[in-house]
Design an enzyme around this catalytic site. Structure first.
Site, mmCIF file in Angstrom:
data_model
loop_
_atom_site.group_PDB
_atom_site.id
_atom_site.type_symbol
_atom_site.label_atom_id
_atom_site.label_comp_id
_atom_site.label_asym_id
_atom_site.label_seq_id
_atom_site.Cartn_x
_atom_site.Cartn_y
_atom_site.Cartn_z
ATOM 1 N N LYS A 122 0.832 -1.211 0.000
ATOM 2 C CA LYS A 122 0.000 0.000 0.000
ATOM 3 C C LYS A 122 0.863 1.255 0.000
ATOM 4 O O LYS A 122 0.574 2.215 -0.711
ATOM 5 C CB LYS A 122 -0.916 0.023 1.226
ATOM 6 C CG LYS A 122 -2.122 -0.882 1.090
ATOM 7 C CD LYS A 122 -3.349 -0.110 0.624
ATOM 8 C CE LYS A 122 -4.426 -1.019 0.056
ATOM 9 N NZ LYS A 122 -4.826 -2.110 0.933
ATOM 10 N N LYS A 212 -7.930 -15.340 -10.132
ATOM 11 C CA LYS A 212 -8.947 -15.568 -9.109
ATOM 12 C C LYS A 212 -10.127 -14.590 -9.262
ATOM 13 O O LYS A 212 -9.926 -13.441 -9.622
ATOM 14 C CB LYS A 212 -8.240 -15.348 -7.762
ATOM 15 C CG LYS A 212 -9.050 -15.571 -6.545
ATOM 16 C CD LYS A 212 -8.170 -15.326 -5.316
ATOM 17 C CE LYS A 212 -8.975 -14.615 -4.261
ATOM 18 N NZ LYS A 212 -8.190 -14.185 -3.107
ATOM 19 N N LYS A 215 -13.359 -9.145 -6.172
ATOM 20 C CA LYS A 215 -14.326 -8.054 -6.156
ATOM 21 C C LYS A 215 -13.780 -6.805 -6.819
ATOM 22 O O LYS A 215 -14.526 -5.920 -7.204
ATOM 23 C CB LYS A 215 -14.776 -7.754 -4.726
ATOM 24 C CG LYS A 215 -13.671 -7.177 -3.873
ATOM 25 C CD LYS A 215 -14.153 -6.838 -2.487
ATOM 26 C CE LYS A 215 -12.961 -6.484 -1.637
ATOM 27 N NZ LYS A 215 -13.075 -5.276 -0.889
#
Ligand code: TRP
Length: 345
Positions: A122, A212, A215
């Site tokens: 991040k 995969k 979302k």
């Protein structure tokens, strides 16, 4: 908690997730099944880590709704609310989580936290002024979540194994310094042995079955959400990427799209993969096969959404009240041991 002698299995499911079919079958459902199957022998603690849900920025006007949606999802997936062997609670309703975090903060090196993958990624992406101290601290709060309840088994995904290893480290460090304070949870390898490798079940993206289902899929074509319109979801199955071999086989190397659809058909109908394979193996009509998968997904979502709509918030509130009282008792006892050890009591 009820029976102190039972070993504790504990896990948290993050609140701000609009769950995908992949999250449901790979994460939520196995946890609920585990709770149902193991609650005679183990104390099961399931909680919503609501304090973790704004370590990265969120829309705070949605948080309550998301917490409740998460609780309802547990119940719609089959979590029994009348089982004393299962506790269901919200992290922020047990203040010991925050208090123990502070104590553990002071025994954790900043270098150690800076090396955590999630924090590093991040920071590299958005810069250290936009990464919160809360995200930096995330693993310490997670360690508190686990250590407060003397948990032995903690089913977590691969992305969380580093945090589990940190939990073991800080527990051992504190025990070495202050004497037996905490139960050290089992190492990741032993967790896998206990829960079975099936934890790794991954539904793939419908448009790109080599990755995969996630979302964060930007096109939205590859992912199906639990809350999605069943008809719309069925359409995504009909448009799913396959191959031009014109023969249905379970072969995730050469036919990842078809194999993923076999997986989805098995999960949404409750059949085994082997049953599905023996039904469809070698057939050439991808159209018929997709139609069957689309029908199953449509039926599954329709049924799940009906169950979700029937979940009683009142029953959940009652459960939370009992569980949160029990959770506070045990967590406070652990916190007091830590407070005494460091000289606060
Ligand atoms: N970090 C976990 C996740 O993102 C959620 C979580 C928070 C958790 N505290 C926990 C999981 C304690 C297990 C134990 O999935």
């Amino acid at each position: 908690m009820k029976d102190m002698s039972k070993p504790v299995i504990l896990t948290g499911l993050r609140a701000n997730n609009d769950l995908t079919l992949g999250n449901y079958f790979g994460g939520l459902l196995p946890i609920v099944d585990m709770a149902k199957n193991k609650s005679d022998e183990y104390q099961i603690n399931l909680f919503v880590p609501d304090l973790h849900s704004f370590t990265t920025p969120i829309d705070h006007s949605d948080l309550q709704k998301q917490i409740w949606n998460n609780l309802r999802l547990f119940v719609a997936a089959g979590l029994p609310l009348d089982n004393d062997g299962v506790h269901l609670y919200r992290q922020s309703y047990v203040s010991a989580h925050s208090e123990l975090t502070w104590v553990l903060d002071c025994f954790t090196g900043t270098g150690e936290m800076s090396r955590m993958t999630e924090f590093k990624d991040k920071t590299a992406k958005i810069g250290d002024d936009r990464v919160s101290v809360g995200l930096f601290n995330y693993p310490i709060l997670m360690a508190s979540d686990i250590l407060l309840y003397n948990a032995t088994y903690v089913p977590v995904g691969d992305d969380q194994s580093q945090h589990l290893e940190f939990t073991r480290d800080i527990a051992e460090r504190m025990n070495n310094k202050f004497g037996e304070l905490f139960t050290v949870p089992k190492a990741v390898k032993e967790q896998h042995a206990f829960f079975g490798k099936d934890q790794g079940l991954r539904i793939k993206d419908l448009a790109d079955p080599t990755k995969k289902m996630s979302k964060s899929d930007e096109s939205g074509k590859g992912v199906i959400f639990l809350s999605e319109d069943p008809e719309f979801a069925a359409g995504k199955i009909m448009r799913a990427a396959t191959d031009d071999l014109a023969s249905i086989n379970y072969d995730s190397q050469n036919q990842p799209g078809i194999s993923n659809l076999i997986e989805i058909l098995a999960l949404t109908t409750g059949k085994t993969k082997e049953e599905i394979i023996s039904e469809w193996q070698g057939k050439s009509s991808y159209g018929d096969f997709k139609q069957a998968v689309a029908d199953a997904v449509r039926a599954f979502l329709t049924d799940f959404q009906a169950k979700l709509a029937q979940v009683s918030d009142e029953a959940i509130s009652t459960k939370l009240e009992t569980s949160e009282a029990a959770a506070n008792d045990i967590a406070d006892a652990t916190l007091l041991r830590a407070q005494k050890a460091v000289g606060l009591r």
